[in-house]
Design an enzyme around this catalytic site. Structure first.
Site, short mmCIF file in Angstrom:
data_model
loop_
_atom_site.label_atom_id
_atom_site.label_comp_id
_atom_site.label_asym_id
_atom_site.label_seq_id
_atom_site.Cartn_x
_atom_site.Cartn_y
_atom_site.Cartn_z
N GLU A 29 -18.09 17.91 3.29
CA GLU A 29 -17.37 18.60 2.22
C GLU A 29 -18.04 18.36 0.86
O GLU A 29 -18.13 19.27 0.04
CB GLU A 29 -15.90 18.15 2.23
N ASP A 39 -5.42 2.96 8.62
CA ASP A 39 -6.84 2.59 8.67
C ASP A 39 -7.07 1.10 8.87
O ASP A 39 -8.16 0.70 9.29
CB ASP A 39 -7.53 3.00 7.36
N GLY A 98 -0.23 4.44 0.46
CA GLY A 98 -0.99 5.57 1.01
C GLY A 98 -0.11 6.40 1.94
O GLY A 98 1.12 6.30 1.91
N PHE A 99 -0.76 7.17 2.79
CA PHE A 99 0.00 8.05 3.68
C PHE A 99 0.97 7.27 4.56
O PHE A 99 2.13 7.65 4.72
CB PHE A 99 -0.95 8.86 4.55
N GLY A 100 0.48 6.16 5.15
CA GLY A 100 1.33 5.39 6.06
C GLY A 100 2.46 4.69 5.35
O GLY A 100 3.63 4.75 5.77
N GLY A 125 0.80 -1.22 0.00
CA GLY A 125 0.00 0.00 0.00
C GLY A 125 0.83 1.26 0.00
O GLY A 125 1.68 1.46 0.86
N ALA A 147 -5.03 10.81 8.07
CA ALA A 147 -3.67 10.74 7.53
C ALA A 147 -2.59 10.86 8.61
O ALA A 147 -1.64 10.07 8.61
CB ALA A 147 -3.49 11.79 6.45
#
Lengths: 435, 435
Positions: A176, A306, A19-21, A17, A323
């Protein structure tokens, strides 16, 4: 079948992955005596907090995506493959993927989360999720297609169904999205569709709990509700959604809303992988991890972000799915793996809460920084600044900034384009156009 | 079934196609006593001259597309529908479309052109065309997917097939695409794929005629060949392509090139519509028109741009298929329709040749302006300036300009993203990833 990746003398850390992590973990392993292998289904990182702007025509998809290879082009111990992990074999320390098997010495599962429909199949089939760029693009197409379709019918009630938007879930994404749709309604669509009475467009925001932005302060909830109401959004709190068949949203209160576009942002579930002991999958479909992010019962498999649930006294339901939590865990896990290799005791995770914020519309945002809370125009500028600075890649920052400045002064959205039609629930009566 | 469009007392002008010609015609009819209806398969205008930059990761798709509704948002007599024309009934003055029938008093066919495979079915099936934004995005995905696939094979010859690009057709699109691929090879890919020996990547440009850019001056041809050779492109002129089965390009000279990406830019054919008398469809599948752009035998149907062949002494094969010719015809046809309505004699078309240009790479372009010809850096700046100014929409100009400045100084391409996998000829051995 093992895939062809050069072997080194160093231990191999595989990260699933980007993503942010995952990105933070890989970065932190730069120049360390390990081989880092990252796999991801996509060849790019997605900046998920701004997906809703892609879906509502405010930003181009490429502006919030960044090629993973580019992020790591100067990291010599880093190898990337586009691949999907299918199974973890903890005994053999092997990941089975669509491109072959990959051996690991240490594994970081950073697969993030996906939409949680809580088992409601009809909603899963008909509502629009918004967790990936293709999904956001599909939603953008569907919103615009519906206005084109509304022009083709004589029936007022059908026209209203095409213009009735239902956003399910009053968290930051739902708030949003509803706000961005309201801005389209107020500033953009009346010019684009002078033949339609855009005042009849409805935006419904449905939240199961008693208030919007349940994870933020009451002050933030109240202010965001005020903002949204002033922009023309109908808010229904304490309202459950029972089903959606593509035409009608059934509510717990017995009401039903006719709508052709339902946006689902009511929950996420971790993207766990088979092979790991099922008993350690806890609420929200997350792997239960200890304070070092090791999955319970595994010494060499870590889960972050997550997909991880680190249950502590302060966080009885795990850390928030944001995040900063994923990034902080990514950094620490990378450090801890190096420590473990060198037989140094690992450091436990300590979450640093950076506060939370949500934007509703131009000049309207809410910010909670511990006990400092503010709302309105200054909050909106803070929101924009933080998001610009967190975007990966200088070019993306410049392009997003230019777009925001442009939208601010022109009251316009640049990208109202149906690049690929979304066919899931497009008007079946229409003969499709080959594009 | 007739579609629901408000009737007015004014004559109705229907324009099929929102390309360069159609837009100019509609604009010129602003504030005239006519009702203007435009239909297009897409809800946006495509700036085709820059499609190759989308395909090679230099620009975002949205930057070269512009919503048609936005262009005309202040034009009161303008109505737009997303629709595909299927048949013209000249007797009943009706267009049959996928959304219903539309009556016209005057019809402007501005459907442009599509790729011409000259009946070679295998090429049509396996080669990548580049006439629409979805096609350019598919090519972008395929180029990147091939490099990812090259990493997964041990076989050197298979790896080379993944990295062997064949561009067929040495006109401006072919030259520009080959040049952009060479820049990817020289500046971007070695950083992204350190595991591959990118020097083994080949770019072959194949042209049937004796020189590249056959429509331009010999000086421009020679210079562009020099530029491309210096950038590492293999040029084969006087070479015919006989077939391509997805693996091997067969050439007239008897050679064969193993390649997984073949880009087709060797010819276009007009997008004519059924219903019109077939005898007036001439070479290049275009409608034969008189000097007023009326299709031969029809008083109230006009064809402009790529789909029209106005055969004159100066232009025995019709006007060149370029934006200025389409735009000039669009303007004149609009004026002439107003004249016709008021019983004023129409004006014949006179083509004003604005010159032609093509870019090869950074600091390298060729420009022919009548007898003034220049090449190199200044030509490149002229090319950029002209294209920026021709782009529709101020926002698009700003975004493209920012991207170009960024690429110029960073030697980088921003958008190396596989947003949607292209499955047409992706490696069949791979289990597809659901995205």
């Amino acid at each position: 079948m093992s895939i062809d990746i050069p072997e080194t003398n160093f231990p191999r850390v595989v990260i699933i992955g980007g993503g942010f992590g995952g990105i933070q973990a890989a970065k932190k392993l730069k120049n360390k005596e390990v081989q880092v292998i990252m796999i991801d289904r996509h060849n790019y990182h997605t900046f998920q907090p701004l997906l809703y702007q892609v879906a509502t025509g405010g930003l181009e998809p490429d502006s919030i995506a960044h090629p993973l290879r580019k992020i790591f082009k100067n990291q010599k111990n880093f190898i990337f493959r586009v691949a999907e992990a299918r199974f973890i074999d903890g005994e053999k320390k092997t990941i089975i993927t669509n491109i072959g098997d990959i051996h690991y010495d240490y594994l970081i599962i950073a697969t993030g989360s996906n939409s949680n429909f809580f088992g409601m199949k009809d909603i899963e089939e008909h509502a629009m999720p918004m967790k990936t760029i293709p999904e956001a693009l599909d939603m953008r197409s569907l919103v615009l297609q519906n206005f084109e379709s509304a022009l083709l019918t004589d029936s007022l009630s059908e026209q209203e169904a095409f213009m009735n938007f239902v956003v399910i879930g009053g968290g930051p994404t739902g708030v949003e999205t509803a706000g961005a749709l309201a801005e389209l309604k107020n500033h953009v669509l009346p010019h684009d569709y002078p033949e339609l009475d855009i005042r009849r467009m409805q935006i419904n925001l449905i939240e199961g709990g008693p208030r919007l932005l349940g994870a933020m302060s009451e002050q933030a909830s109240e202010k965001s509700e005020n903002f949204l109401k002033r922009m023309g959004v109908n808010i229904r709190t304490n309202e459950r959604v029972l089903g959606y068949d593509g035409e009608k949203v059934e509510l717990g209160s017995g009401k039903a809303l006719e709508s052709k576009v339902v946006i689902w942002s009511a929950g996420v579930r971790g993207e766990t992988l088979p092979g790991i002991n099922k008993d350690v999958v806890v609420g929200g479909n997350r792997f239960k991890v200890n304070t070092f992010n090791q999955i319970e019962g595994y010494d060499d498999i870590f889960a972050i972000g997550d997909v991880a649930a680190m249950i502590t006294e302060d966080f009885p339901r795990g850390h928030p799915g944001v995040a900063p939590a994923a990034m902080q865990q990514g950094v620490l896990v990378a450090k801890n793996i190096v420590k473990k290799i060198n037989d140094i005791p690992m450091e436990p995770f300590k979450y640093f809460d950076k506060g939370s914020m949500a934007t509703v519309g131009r000049n309207r945002a809410v910010v909670d920084l511990g006990f400092i809370r503010f709302q309105g125009m200054f909050a909106w500028f803070v929101w924009m600044f933080v998001h610009l600075m967190t975007l990966v890649g200088f070019r993306n920052r410049v392009v997003v900034f230019v777009n925001w400045v442009w939208s601010y002064f022109s009251y316009d959205r640049g990208t109202r384009l149906i690049i690929r039609r979304f066919e899931k629930q497009a008007d079946k009566k229409l003969d499709p156009i080959e594009v």
